[in-house]
Design a protein around this motif. Structure first.
Motif, PDB file in Angstrom:
ATOM      1  N   PHE A 144       0.856  -1.181   0.000  1.00  0.00           N
ATOM      2  CA  PHE A 144       0.000   0.000   0.000  1.00  0.00           C
ATOM      3  C   PHE A 144       0.890   1.228   0.000  1.00  0.00           C
ATOM      4  CE2 PHE A 144      -2.546  -3.360   1.746  1.00  0.00           C
ATOM      5  CZ  PHE A 144      -3.767  -3.185   1.149  1.00  0.00           C
ATOM      6  N   CYS A 145       0.352   2.350  -0.472  1.00  0.00           N
ATOM      7  CA  CYS A 145       1.119   3.594  -0.572  1.00  0.00           C
ATOM      8  C   CYS A 145       1.699   3.973   0.787  1.00  0.00           C
ATOM      9  CB  CYS A 145       0.236   4.716  -1.122  1.00  0.00           C
ATOM     10  SG  CYS A 145       1.002   6.349  -1.088  1.00  0.00           S
ATOM     11  N   GLY A 146       0.867   4.137   1.798  1.00  0.00           N
ATOM     12  CA  GLY A 146       1.354   4.404   3.146  1.00  0.00           C
ATOM     13  C   GLY A 146       1.713   5.842   3.450  1.00  0.00           C
ATOM     14  N   ASN A 147       1.634   6.748   2.495  1.00  0.00           N
ATOM     15  CA  ASN A 147       1.928   8.162   2.780  1.00  0.00           C
ATOM     16  C   ASN A 147       0.853   8.738   3.699  1.00  0.00           C
ATOM     17  OD1 ASN A 147       4.301   8.386   1.284  1.00  0.00           O
ATOM     18  ND2 ASN A 147       3.165   8.750  -0.611  1.00  0.00           N
ATOM     19  N   ASP A 148       1.126   9.883   4.294  1.00  0.00           N
ATOM     20  CA  ASP A 148       0.180  10.527   5.198  1.00  0.00           C
ATOM     21  C   ASP A 148      -1.073  10.937   4.439  1.00  0.00           C
ATOM     22  OD1 ASP A 148       1.900  10.259   7.326  1.00  0.00           O
ATOM     23  OD2 ASP A 148       2.864  12.207   6.960  1.00  0.00           O
ATOM     24  N   SER A 149      -2.240  10.710   5.069  1.00  0.00           N
ATOM     25  CA  SER A 149      -3.506  11.089   4.447  1.00  0.00           C
ATOM     26  C   SER A 149      -4.235  12.078   5.347  1.00  0.00           C
ATOM     27  CB  SER A 149      -4.379   9.861   4.208  1.00  0.00           C
ATOM     28  OG  SER A 149      -4.730   9.255   5.426  1.00  0.00           O
ATOM     29  N   PRO A 150      -5.023  12.976   4.751  1.00  0.00           N
ATOM     30  CA  PRO A 150      -5.806  13.927   5.549  1.00  0.00           C
ATOM     31  C   PRO A 150      -6.816  13.185   6.428  1.00  0.00           C
ATOM     32  CG  PRO A 150      -5.835  14.512   3.224  1.00  0.00           C
ATOM     33  CD  PRO A 150      -5.178  13.189   3.336  1.00  0.00           C
ATOM     34  N   ASP A 151      -7.410  13.901   7.380  1.00  0.00           N
ATOM     35  CA  ASP A 151      -8.336  13.293   8.345  1.00  0.00           C
ATOM     36  C   ASP A 151      -9.525  12.609   7.677  1.00  0.00           C
ATOM     37  OD1 ASP A 151      -6.810  14.138  10.465  1.00  0.00           O
ATOM     38  OD2 ASP A 151      -7.869  16.057  10.624  1.00  0.00           O
ATOM     39  N   SER A 152     -10.094  13.217   6.644  1.00  0.00           N
ATOM     40  CA  SER A 152     -11.344  12.720   6.076  1.00  0.00           C
ATOM     41  C   SER A 152     -11.160  11.756   4.908  1.00  0.00           C
ATOM     42  CB  SER A 152     -12.188  13.907   5.607  1.00  0.00           C
ATOM     43  OG  SER A 152     -11.483  14.606   4.602  1.00  0.00           O
ATOM     44  N   SER A 153      -9.930  11.375   4.569  1.00  0.00           N
ATOM     45  CA  SER A 153      -9.714  10.563   3.378  1.00  0.00           C
ATOM     46  C   SER A 153      -8.878   9.327   3.694  1.00  0.00           C
ATOM     47  CB  SER A 153      -8.998  11.390   2.297  1.00  0.00           C
ATOM     48  OG  SER A 153      -8.705  10.595   1.182  1.00  0.00           O
ATOM     49  N   PRO A 154      -9.192   8.206   3.049  1.00  0.00           N
ATOM     50  CA  PRO A 154      -8.344   7.018   3.216  1.00  0.00           C
ATOM     51  C   PRO A 154      -7.099   7.068   2.335  1.00  0.00           C
ATOM     52  CG  PRO A 154     -10.216   6.485   1.842  1.00  0.00           C
ATOM     53  CD  PRO A 154     -10.404   7.904   2.292  1.00  0.00           C
ATOM     54  N   TYR A 155      -7.000   8.115   1.480  1.00  0.00           N
ATOM     55  CA  TYR A 155      -5.893   8.210   0.537  1.00  0.00           C
ATOM     56  C   TYR A 155      -5.096   9.492   0.762  1.00  0.00           C
ATOM     57  CZ  TYR A 155      -8.856   4.830  -1.865  1.00  0.00           C
ATOM     58  OH  TYR A 155      -9.625   3.749  -2.175  1.00  0.00           O
ATOM     59  N   CYS A 156      -3.831   9.484   0.320  1.00  0.00           N
ATOM     60  CA  CYS A 156      -3.026  10.703   0.333  1.00  0.00           C
ATOM     61  C   CYS A 156      -3.593  11.666  -0.714  1.00  0.00           C
ATOM     62  CB  CYS A 156      -1.554  10.373   0.052  1.00  0.00           C
ATOM     63  SG  CYS A 156      -1.251   9.679  -1.593  1.00  0.00           S
ATOM     64  N   THR A 157      -3.101  12.898  -0.749  1.00  0.00           N
ATOM     65  CA  THR A 157      -3.677  13.889  -1.671  1.00  0.00           C
ATOM     66  C   THR A 157      -3.502  13.468  -3.126  1.00  0.00           C
ATOM     67  OG1 THR A 157      -1.625  15.159  -1.518  1.00  0.00           O
ATOM     68  CG2 THR A 157      -3.441  15.835  -0.096  1.00  0.00           C
ATOM     69  N   PHE A 158      -2.379  12.832  -3.471  1.00  0.00           N
ATOM     70  CA  PHE A 158      -2.160  12.390  -4.851  1.00  0.00           C
ATOM     71  C   PHE A 158      -3.184  11.324  -5.245  1.00  0.00           C
ATOM     72  CE2 PHE A 158      -0.262   9.444  -7.906  1.00  0.00           C
ATOM     73  CZ  PHE A 158      -0.012  10.300  -8.952  1.00  0.00           C
ATOM     74  N   HIS A 159      -3.341  10.278  -4.422  1.00  0.00           N
ATOM     75  CA  HIS A 159      -4.258   9.193  -4.774  1.00  0.00           C
ATOM     76  C   HIS A 159      -5.723   9.616  -4.625  1.00  0.00           C
ATOM     77  CE1 HIS A 159      -0.610   6.517  -4.168  1.00  0.00           C
ATOM     78  NE2 HIS A 159      -0.987   6.342  -5.427  1.00  0.00           N
ATOM     79  N   ALA A 160      -6.009  10.597  -3.763  1.00  0.00           N
ATOM     80  CA  ALA A 160      -7.379  11.108  -3.653  1.00  0.00           C
ATOM     81  C   ALA A 160      -7.802  11.765  -4.958  1.00  0.00           C
ATOM     82  CB  ALA A 160      -7.486  12.092  -2.495  1.00  0.00           C
ATOM     83  N   LYS A 161      -6.870  12.433  -5.650  1.00  0.00           N
ATOM     84  CA  LYS A 161      -7.193  13.041  -6.955  1.00  0.00           C
ATOM     85  C   LYS A 161      -7.517  11.973  -7.992  1.00  0.00           C
ATOM     86  CE  LYS A 161      -4.483  17.223  -6.355  1.00  0.00           C
ATOM     87  NZ  LYS A 161      -3.287  17.969  -6.781  1.00  0.00           N
ATOM     88  N   LEU A 162      -6.868  10.818  -7.885  1.00  0.00           N
ATOM     89  CA  LEU A 162      -7.168   9.727  -8.812  1.00  0.00           C
ATOM     90  C   LEU A 162      -8.499   9.054  -8.466  1.00  0.00           C
ATOM     91  CD1 LEU A 162      -3.683   7.987  -9.058  1.00  0.00           C
ATOM     92  CD2 LEU A 162      -4.736   9.503 -10.719  1.00  0.00           C
ATOM     93  N   ALA A 163      -8.756   8.894  -7.172  1.00  0.00           N
ATOM     94  CA  ALA A 163      -9.944   8.163  -6.745  1.00  0.00           C
ATOM     95  C   ALA A 163     -11.212   8.986  -6.875  1.00  0.00           C
ATOM     96  CB  ALA A 163      -9.770   7.699  -5.300  1.00  0.00           C
ATOM     97  N   TYR A 164     -11.145  10.271  -6.561  1.00  0.00           N
ATOM     98  CA  TYR A 164     -12.339  11.111  -6.548  1.00  0.00           C
ATOM     99  C   TYR A 164     -12.245  12.152  -7.647  1.00  0.00           C
ATOM    100  CZ  TYR A 164     -12.408   9.063  -1.893  1.00  0.00           C
ATOM    101  OH  TYR A 164     -12.380   8.188  -0.850  1.00  0.00           O
ATOM    102  N   GLN A 165     -12.746  11.805  -8.836  1.00  0.00           N
ATOM    103  CA  GLN A 165     -12.758  12.744  -9.955  1.00  0.00           C
ATOM    104  C   GLN A 165     -14.163  13.293 -10.116  1.00  0.00           C
ATOM    105  OE1 GLN A 165     -11.402  10.823 -13.463  1.00  0.00           O
ATOM    106  NE2 GLN A 165      -9.396  10.358 -12.642  1.00  0.00           N
ATOM    107  N   PRO A 166     -14.288  14.590 -10.413  1.00  0.00           N
ATOM    108  CA  PRO A 166     -15.624  15.138 -10.690  1.00  0.00           C
ATOM    109  C   PRO A 166     -16.244  14.441 -11.897  1.00  0.00           C
ATOM    110  CG  PRO A 166     -14.031  16.894 -10.372  1.00  0.00           C
ATOM    111  CD  PRO A 166     -13.262  15.613 -10.413  1.00  0.00           C
TER     112      PRO A 166
END
Length: 174
Positions: A144-166
């Motif tokens: 798993f990536c393992g980088n730090d993630s914000p409080d409300s997300s299971p993913y780091c900021t980079f992977h959150a952009k991939l997972a949650y696209q408008p």
């Protein structure tokens, strides 16, 4: 609009020459493309590529390099294939044009920065680590990536952009 014998004969002649329904409607005047198609159907006229015309006149008249129909088709090539078909008891050969799609490999943009993963296994994940899976789960190098993630997300900021696209971006990507 009434279909006179003269107009019907002109329709048959133009259809045998391989003109499209739109072209025939324009030449006849006062009739729509759909009216031409309906009359052709009612007259039981055969397909335009018949023995009466040559293969060159039966083909659709358009440039060899047509515009792509969708943005993901990088380029198209036109090929000619000979097809046999039956018309009653007669076997006919005709040449038809087909569009082939040339596959192109996608080249990623050069300015994208992918963060280094910490390569954590499942037991090392916490609430504050990125849970983006990397690799094949059936292989030993899966992690798993393992980088730090914000409080409300299971993913780091980079992977959150991939997972949650408008939704608009997802539609454009297709």
């Amino acid at each position: 609009m009434n279909w006179t014998d003269e107009r019907v004969e002109k329709l048959k002649k133009l259809w045998a020459e391989g003109l499209s329904a739109s072209q025939i409607a324009a030449q006849l005047g006062g009739v729509s493309r759909n009216a031409v198609i309906g009359k052709v159907h009612r007259l039981c006229l055969p397909g335009r590529a018949k023995a009466g015309g040559t293969a060159a006149t039966a083909r659709t008249k358009r440039p060899a390099t047509s515009a792509p129909r969708a943005p993901n088709y990088a380029s198209r090539m036109t090929a000619t294939r000979t097809v046999t078909r039956t018309a009653g008891a007669t076997v006919m050969k005709e040449e038809v044009e087909i569009d082939t799609i040339e596959d192109r490999e996608a080249v990623p943009a050069g300015n994208v920065v992918v963060p280094m993963s910490r390569r954590l296994v499942l037991t090392e994940l916490t609430d504050r680590t990125c849970k983006w899976p990397i690799g094949d789960p059936m292989k030993d190098e899966f992690h798993f990536c393992g980088n730090d993630s914000p409080d409300s997300s299971p993913y780091c900021t980079f992977h959150a952009k991939l997972a949650y696209q408008p939704s608009g971006e997802r539609r454009r990507a297709r």
